[in-house]
Design an enzyme around this catalytic site. Structure first.
Site, PDB file in Angstrom:
ATOM      1  N   GLU A 213       0.075  -1.215  -0.211  1.00 36.61           N
ATOM      2  CA  GLU A 213      -0.016   0.538   0.143  1.00 36.61           C
ATOM      3  C   GLU A 213       1.072   1.295  -0.425  1.00 36.61           C
ATOM      4  O   GLU A 213       1.668   1.373   0.576  1.00 36.61           O
ATOM      5  CB  GLU A 213      -1.253   0.180   1.627  1.00 36.61           C
ATOM      6  CG  GLU A 213      -1.965   1.793   1.371  1.00 36.61           C
ATOM      7  CD  GLU A 213      -3.232   1.475   2.469  1.00 36.61           C
ATOM      8  OE1 GLU A 213      -2.645   0.447   3.441  1.00 36.61           O
ATOM      9  OE2 GLU A 213      -3.862   2.337   2.782  1.00 36.61           O
TER      10      GLU A 213
ATOM     11  N   GLY B 285       2.869   3.287  11.174  1.00 32.29           N
ATOM     12  CA  GLY B 285       2.176   1.748  12.098  1.00 32.29           C
ATOM     13  C   GLY B 285       2.713   0.377  11.609  1.00 32.29           C
ATOM     14  O   GLY B 285       3.281  -0.482  12.105  1.00 32.29           O
ATOM     15  N   ALA B 286       1.199   0.015  10.917  1.00 27.26           N
ATOM     16  CA  ALA B 286       0.910  -1.610  10.515  1.00 27.26           C
ATOM     17  C   ALA B 286       0.646  -1.416   8.828  1.00 27.26           C
ATOM     18  O   ALA B 286       0.440  -0.308   8.763  1.00 27.26           O
ATOM     19  CB  ALA B 286       0.708  -1.979  11.558  1.00 27.26           C
ATOM     20  N   MET B 287       0.271  -3.273   8.914  1.00 25.67           N
ATOM     21  CA  MET B 287      -0.406  -2.906   7.115  1.00 25.67           C
ATOM     22  C   MET B 287      -1.084  -3.799   7.134  1.00 25.67           C
ATOM     23  O   MET B 287      -0.787  -5.250   7.718  1.00 25.67           O
ATOM     24  CB  MET B 287       0.958  -3.175   6.283  1.00 25.67           C
ATOM     25  CG  MET B 287       0.090  -3.129   5.093  1.00 25.67           C
ATOM     26  SD  MET B 287      -0.854  -1.779   4.428  1.00 25.67           S
ATOM     27  CE  MET B 287      -2.413  -2.617   3.146  1.00 25.67           C
ATOM     28  N   GLU B 288      -1.894  -3.529   6.687  1.00 19.90           N
ATOM     29  CA  GLU B 288      -3.758  -5.046   7.050  1.00 19.90           C
ATOM     30  C   GLU B 288      -3.314  -5.875   5.945  1.00 19.90           C
ATOM     31  O   GLU B 288      -5.182  -6.386   5.392  1.00 19.90           O
ATOM     32  CB  GLU B 288      -4.764  -4.362   7.306  1.00 19.90           C
ATOM     33  CG  GLU B 288      -5.100  -3.664   5.577  1.00 19.90           C
ATOM     34  CD  GLU B 288      -4.524  -2.260   5.066  1.00 19.90           C
ATOM     35  OE1 GLU B 288      -3.999  -1.908   6.058  1.00 19.90           O
ATOM     36  OE2 GLU B 288      -5.648  -0.984   4.563  1.00 19.90           O
ATOM     37  N   ASN B 289      -2.808  -6.177   4.652  1.00 14.80           N
ATOM     38  CA  ASN B 289      -2.613  -6.966   4.289  1.00 14.80           C
ATOM     39  C   ASN B 289      -2.930  -8.624   4.239  1.00 14.80           C
ATOM     40  O   ASN B 289      -3.301  -9.321   5.791  1.00 14.80           O
ATOM     41  CB  ASN B 289      -0.954  -8.171   3.762  1.00 14.80           C
ATOM     42  CG  ASN B 289       0.272  -6.788   3.771  1.00 14.80           C
ATOM     43  OD1 ASN B 289      -0.060  -5.598   3.108  1.00 14.80           O
ATOM     44  ND2 ASN B 289       0.952  -7.164   4.644  1.00 14.80           N
TER      45      ASN B 289
ATOM     46  N   HIS C 137      -6.983  -2.394  14.398  1.00 14.92           N
ATOM     47  CA  HIS C 137      -7.199  -1.709  13.302  1.00 14.92           C
ATOM     48  C   HIS C 137      -6.807  -2.708  12.339  1.00 14.92           C
ATOM     49  O   HIS C 137      -8.026  -2.141  11.710  1.00 14.92           O
ATOM     50  CB  HIS C 137      -6.490  -0.475  13.638  1.00 14.92           C
ATOM     51  CG  HIS C 137      -6.097   0.765  12.367  1.00 14.92           C
ATOM     52  ND1 HIS C 137      -7.149   2.179  12.320  1.00 14.92           N
ATOM     53  CD2 HIS C 137      -5.627   0.821  11.377  1.00 14.92           C
ATOM     54  CE1 HIS C 137      -7.015   2.739  10.827  1.00 14.92           C
ATOM     55  NE2 HIS C 137      -6.362   1.960  10.020  1.00 14.92           N
ATOM     56  N   GLU C 138      -5.865  -2.827  12.547  1.00 16.87           N
ATOM     57  CA  GLU C 138      -5.110  -3.871  10.898  1.00 16.87           C
ATOM     58  C   GLU C 138      -6.658  -5.095  10.869  1.00 16.87           C
ATOM     59  O   GLU C 138      -6.732  -5.095  10.095  1.00 16.87           O
ATOM     60  CB  GLU C 138      -3.745  -4.760  11.090  1.00 16.87           C
ATOM     61  CG  GLU C 138      -3.153  -2.819  11.507  1.00 16.87           C
ATOM     62  CD  GLU C 138      -2.860  -2.181  10.571  1.00 16.87           C
ATOM     63  OE1 GLU C 138      -3.647  -2.318   9.476  1.00 16.87           O
ATOM     64  OE2 GLU C 138      -3.048  -1.243  10.988  1.00 16.87           O
TER      65      GLU C 138
ATOM     66  N   HIS D 292      -9.304  -3.917   9.465  1.00 13.49           N
ATOM     67  CA  HIS D 292      -9.312  -3.648   7.891  1.00 13.49           C
ATOM     68  C   HIS D 292      -9.867  -4.690   7.548  1.00 13.49           C
ATOM     69  O   HIS D 292     -10.378  -5.037   6.290  1.00 13.49           O
ATOM     70  CB  HIS D 292      -8.126  -3.307   8.097  1.00 13.49           C
ATOM     71  CG  HIS D 292      -8.080  -1.572   7.481  1.00 13.49           C
ATOM     72  ND1 HIS D 292      -8.647  -0.883   7.700  1.00 13.49           N
ATOM     73  CD2 HIS D 292      -6.452  -1.169   8.003  1.00 13.49           C
ATOM     74  CE1 HIS D 292      -8.285   0.456   7.223  1.00 13.49           C
ATOM     75  NE2 HIS D 292      -7.432   0.133   7.643  1.00 13.49           N
TER      76      HIS D 292
HETATM   77  N1  TRP Z   1      -2.685   0.877   6.005  1.00  9.34           N
HETATM   78  C1  TRP Z   1      -2.260   1.180   6.999  1.00  9.34           C
HETATM   79  C2  TRP Z   1      -3.724   1.586   7.820  1.00  9.34           C
HETATM   80  O1  TRP Z   1      -3.869   2.418   8.111  1.00  9.34           O
HETATM   81  C3  TRP Z   1      -1.471   2.489   7.052  1.00  9.34           C
HETATM   82  C4  TRP Z   1       0.038   1.901   6.041  1.00  9.34           C
HETATM   83  C5  TRP Z   1       0.559   0.919   6.453  1.00  9.34           C
HETATM   84  C6  TRP Z   1       0.839   2.617   4.821  1.00  9.34           C
HETATM   85  N2  TRP Z   1       2.194   1.320   6.207  1.00  9.34           N
HETATM   86  C7  TRP Z   1       1.912   1.823   4.751  1.00  9.34           C
HETATM   87  C8  TRP Z   1      -0.052   3.525   3.832  1.00  9.34           C
HETATM   88  C9  TRP Z   1       2.308   1.977   4.166  1.00  9.34           C
HETATM   89  C10 TRP Z   1       0.891   3.673   3.035  1.00  9.34           C
HETATM   90  C11 TRP Z   1       2.436   3.477   3.248  1.00  9.34           C
HETATM   91  O2  TRP Z   1      -2.751   0.324   8.674  1.00  9.34           O
HETATM   92 ZN    ZN Z   2      -5.635   1.788   8.438  1.00 12.46          ZN
END
Ligand code: TRP
Ligand code: ZN
Length: 885
Positions: A126, A266-270, A302-303, A306
């Site tokens: 993302e 912070g983190a990513m919801e893959n 949060h993740e 998502h």
């Molecule tokens: N979707 C992620 C969140 O809000 C945000 C995020 C994580 C992100 N890593 C990123 C956005 C890198 C842009 C680039 O939970």
């Molecule tokens: Zn988010």
């Protein structure tokens, strides 16, 4: 030069893609000095593009090796490839395309796409990182089924992960092995993830409400395994909460989280495979603070949330980002509120919104929660899209009630599961499910700026009526100088001289109709000016306004010091009692700033000191709320309220105010501190967090008093603490005091935690935030400390970010040295990590709000960045907007 190419993307130019992908199979061959990715996709013409015959696949920073169309190898003349696209023409209605390319993850310092962190491979796709991995339609409205085969050296990368379920794995020759992952849910490319490394994991299990068992796994290097317990417990709480509050159940058989040290956000919801910044996973009482614990739980939530709001229902395009982020932040806020203290959570969210989002709204980067254009989407992962977006979602909840909101959510999923949709679709689901006309909500999506509501009151003693008049306005922002009125649900009460809420009956309403709303009501302000009259009001009341911060607006009302003191004591609403303490401090500090400028001696009246002391001593009030009331608006909050702010004056006056309170309340501060300093066992629950918070607030006030005994007291707490919250609070009090204990504590901390990168982040941050002179030199020196790492975003944010964003007085040194330092830093960082560089430059774009001399120096720095050769689109966009207008 790159800025020559900077291209503006516009919402109004949205077009459905020419082709859709039915499936995508990835073959990723990881090797030490180059990685080969082969992707095979089946493309079919979009039903709405019946005449399309061309396809442009996104792809960047790849060495294209081969292209095969329906099995036939294409020669170079049969396609075109440039820095951004692989383009094909004369295409049939549907076809299979196989593309091979070579990428270099070990050289990827942008932390976007496939990269290495701490010896393992991981991805961040993302928003538009997938195009650095392979050629594909990297846009969220192209959703497909992914199958991913990963191959790597088995000894170095024994664990191979991707989205969905592992359907096959095995050994290969040359010490290599492979794993195949299949994700049964369609998803856009930004939710793809891959992780390969030498990882251990903790596991647990969750049984969903319909009785399915889900395996839960958190992966990290062996030595961090003992720190993963709280994250796992948080995940289980989140899964349970989403079932109970929203009826939403997890959909795959496995949910994995991987902690990495180098991460831009912070983190990513893959899907099924979240990747987390390790600071939002690891915790132990000795290494993490209360705030860390709360944040870990909130971000894990949060993740996880998502999975429905973002993944099952995703965004049509990136202008819709708030569709998933605003909604998911609202959901995580509610999760924390339900599990801990609702009023404390609300206060902290509002504090954060005002400090950061109101400031963004007042800056050249002001944008609506749904922006209408951008150069670089990464620049729009902002407090506006996230936090103001969450406030807008909260408005539906207030307007429709929790049950009505739930009906809207149910309809949203019923209509849009498996789709990529827009904020209009969300609005329509909310209004259709409730038969409500919410069309005016649209203004919140396309107008930027913080609306201001001027409130006045007319009391008519003869008729016993009380009229409140509202006038709303909104400052100009880059996208509009002429704004339509917003729909503002304005919650209020009227308080009589005895401190009681008055029953509220609106003129024309029968007593029956009024019943049930009783003493607190929400007035929906829809027009530029509007009034409401209450009848049977026996005496002139004091209004308690915008309770619970019922809309993301500013309001004014002509309250006197005495009014605020009265509300601090008597408002029956926790939130507004806190609000009165903040507004009182703000009003007095602003007054003193004026007096100081006119050369008048400043002072604080005993009544004011007494008001804060009464809050401190109020045993009936939750200690956490007492601490919140005593935590006054910060220097940057004050700076945001005055034209041509003088950072030095603000620092001095605010400190003077707090020091006067400290001296005046000293006996109470001592008594409360002693009563709370019991060395109880560390637990993470609202009550003990509240007690620590009040104790450490007392210590912070005491440390403003110049007294050797207090330095000793801080040092004692620093040394004897059984948890990081107390230790860090003591260290941070000392860090602002020029005394020998300061050096002693900093040294001891460094020796004790030298080998823990996350704890060392705190050590860097505390020193960077010190208001003592010489801090800039110290920050520069710390850049060569062995624990510092110029490529690690957490280190950068802790040291440089803290200095530039949380140290008003030193960053804004009158000679411009702070600005020059930041500018040099950003220009250098931009060559390696544009995404983080473009966040770090932002303090400079507020130059118009600062007094003339400093303002000119700030602007000159922006101009220097603007003309730097080869600056990224990311930084260019911010600087260009910062200089415009
Ligand atoms: N979707 C992620 C969140 O809000 C945000 C995020 C994580 C992100 N890593 C990123 C956005 C890198 C842009 C680039 O939970
Ligand atoms: Zn988010």
């Amino acid at each position: 030069m790159k800025q020559g190419q900077a291209q503006v993307i516009r919402l109004e130019e949205y077009q459905v893609p020419f082709y859709l992908a039915e499936s995508l199979s990835l073959n990723i061959d990881l090797a030490d000095d180059s990685t080969v990715v082969t992707s095979t996709a089946k493309y079919t013409r979009h039903p709405k593009q019946p005449t399309a015959t061309t396809l442009a696949l996104h792809g960047e920073l790849q060495e294209l090796l081969s292209v095969k169309l329906d099995g036939k190898l294409l020669s170079e003349g049969e396609y075109t490839v440039d820095d951004e696209f692989l383009s094909l023409s004369n295409l049939p209605e549907s076809f299979k395309l196989e593309v091979s390319s070579r990428i270099y993850p070990e050289k990827n310092t942008s932390l976007e796409g496939l990269y290495q962190s701490g010896g393992k491979y991981c991805t961040q796709c993302e928003a538009e990182g997938f195009r650095k991995i392979t050629y594909f339609l990297d846009r969220p409205d192209v959703m497909t089924i992914f199958t991913t085969r990963i191959t790597a050296d088995k000894a170095s990368y024994p664990v191979l992960l991707s989205n969905g379920n592992c359907v096959e794995k095995g050994d290969l020759e040359n010490g290599r092995h492979f794993a195949v992952w299949h994700d049964p849910f369609i998803k856009p490319a930004y939710l793809f993830a891959l992780v390969a490394g030498n990882l251990e994991h903790v596991s647990d299990e969750f049984t969903t409400m319909s009785g399915r068992k889900v395996a839960l796994e958190i992966y990290t290097e062996a030595h961090n395994i003992p720190f993963c317990g709280y994250a796992m417990e948080s995940l289980i709480r989140a899964m349970k909460w989403d079932e109970e509050r929203f009826g939403l159940e997890y959909d795959l058989d496995i949910y994995m989280i991987v902690a990495v040290d180098d991460f831009n956000m912070g983190a990513m919801e893959n899907k099924g495979l979240n990747v987390f910044n390790s600071k939002l996973v690891f915790a132990s009482p000795e290494t993490a603070t209360d705030i860390d614990y709360i944040n870990i739980e909130a971000v894990i939530g949060h993740e996880y949330f998502h999975n429905w709001t973002g993944n099952r229902v995703t965004c049509r395009d990136w202008f819709q980002l708030s569709l998933k982020e605003g909604l998911t932040v609202f959901r995580d806020q509610e999760f924390t509120a339900d599990l801990h203290s609702r009023p404390v959570k609300r206060i902290e969210d509002v504090r954060m919104l005002r400090t950061h989002q109101f400031a963004e709204d007042a800056s050249p980067m002001a944008h609506p929660i749904r922006p209408s254009s951008f150069i670089e989407i990464n620049n729009f992962y902002t407090v506006t899209v996230y936090e103001k977006g969450a406030e807008v979602v909260r408005l539906y909840n207030s307007l429709l009630g929790q049950d009505g909101f739930r009906k809207g959510m149910d309809l949203y999923f019923e209509r849009h599961d498996g789709q990529a949709v827009t904020t209009e679709d969300f609005l329509a689901a909310m209004s259709d499910a409730n038969g409500a006309d919410l069309s005016q909500m649209e203004m919140w999506y396309n107008q930027a700026g913080t609306p201001e509501v001027a409130v006045t009151m007319d009391y008519d003693a003869a008729n016993k009526t009380c009229t409140l008049n509202f006038a709303q306005s909104c400052p100009d922002t880059p996208e509009s100088n002429d704004k339509a009125p917003f729909l503002i649900p304005f919650k209020l009460a009227l308080i009589n001289l005895a401190g009681e809420e008055i029953a509220l009956q609106i003129e024309g309403e029968t007593a029956d109709q009024a019943d049930g709303h009783d003493t607190e009501r929400v007035i929906n302000i829809t027009d530029a000016t509007q009034s409401v009259t209450f009848v049977n009001v026996a005496e002139k009341p004091l209004p308690s306004l915008l309770r619970d911060f019922s809309a993301p607006v500013k309001y004014s009302y002509d309250y006197s010091t005495e009014d605020y003191i009265f509300l601090m004591q008597h408002d029956s609403d926790d939130f507004n009692r806190w609000e009165a303490s903040q507004r009182l401090a703000q009003q007095l500090i602003l007054q003193m700033l004026d007096e100081r400028e006119c050369g008048v001696a400043i002072g604080v009246s005993p009544e004011v000191v007494d008001a804060y002391q009464q809050v401190l001593d109020n045993a009936d009030l939750d200690p956490a709320l007492r601490a919140e009331a005593l935590s006054l608006p910060g220097e940057s909050d004050i700076a945001g309220l005055v034209a041509k702010a003088d950072p030095e004056a603000i620092h001095e006056v605010r400190k003077f105010f707090m020091t006067t309170l400290a001296n005046g309340m000293r006996l109470s501060l001592d008594a409360q501190y002693d009563a709370l300093n019991t060395n109880e066992d560390y637990t993470v629950d609202a009550a003990s967090i509240g007690r620590r918070s009040l104790k450490n607030t007392c210590l912070a006030y005491l440390s403003l008093i110049d007294d050797e005994m207090i330095h000793q007291q801080c040092l004692a707490q620093f040394e004897n603490a059984n948890n990081m919250t107390d230790r860090l609070a003591a260290l941070s009090a000392l860090a602002d005091t020029d005394c020998p204990e300061r050096e002693q504590a900093l040294k001891a901390f460094e020796v004790q935690f030298n080998d823990n990168p996350l704890v060392m982040d705190k050590w860097f941050a505390i020193q960077a935030a010190s208001t003592l002179p010489g801090t800039l030199e110290q920050v520069k020196a710390l850049q060569t400390h062995p624990a510092y790492d110029a490529n690690n975003p957490n280190k950068i944010r802790s040291l440089i970010g803290r200095f530039a964003m949380a140290n008003l007085v030193n960053f804004h040194a009158a000679d411009g040295s702070g600005y020059e330092f930041l500018t040099d830093f950003v220009i250098d960082l931009d060559t390696r990590n544009p995404q983080v560089a473009s966040r770090m430059i932002r303090p400079l774009i507020k130059w118009r709000q600062i007094e003339t001399q400093r303002s000119a120096l700030m602007k000159a720095c922006l101009e220097r960045v603007h003309k730097t050769d080869g600056i990224s689109n990311d930084v260019f966009e911010i600087v260009d907007k910062g200089l415009a207008g």
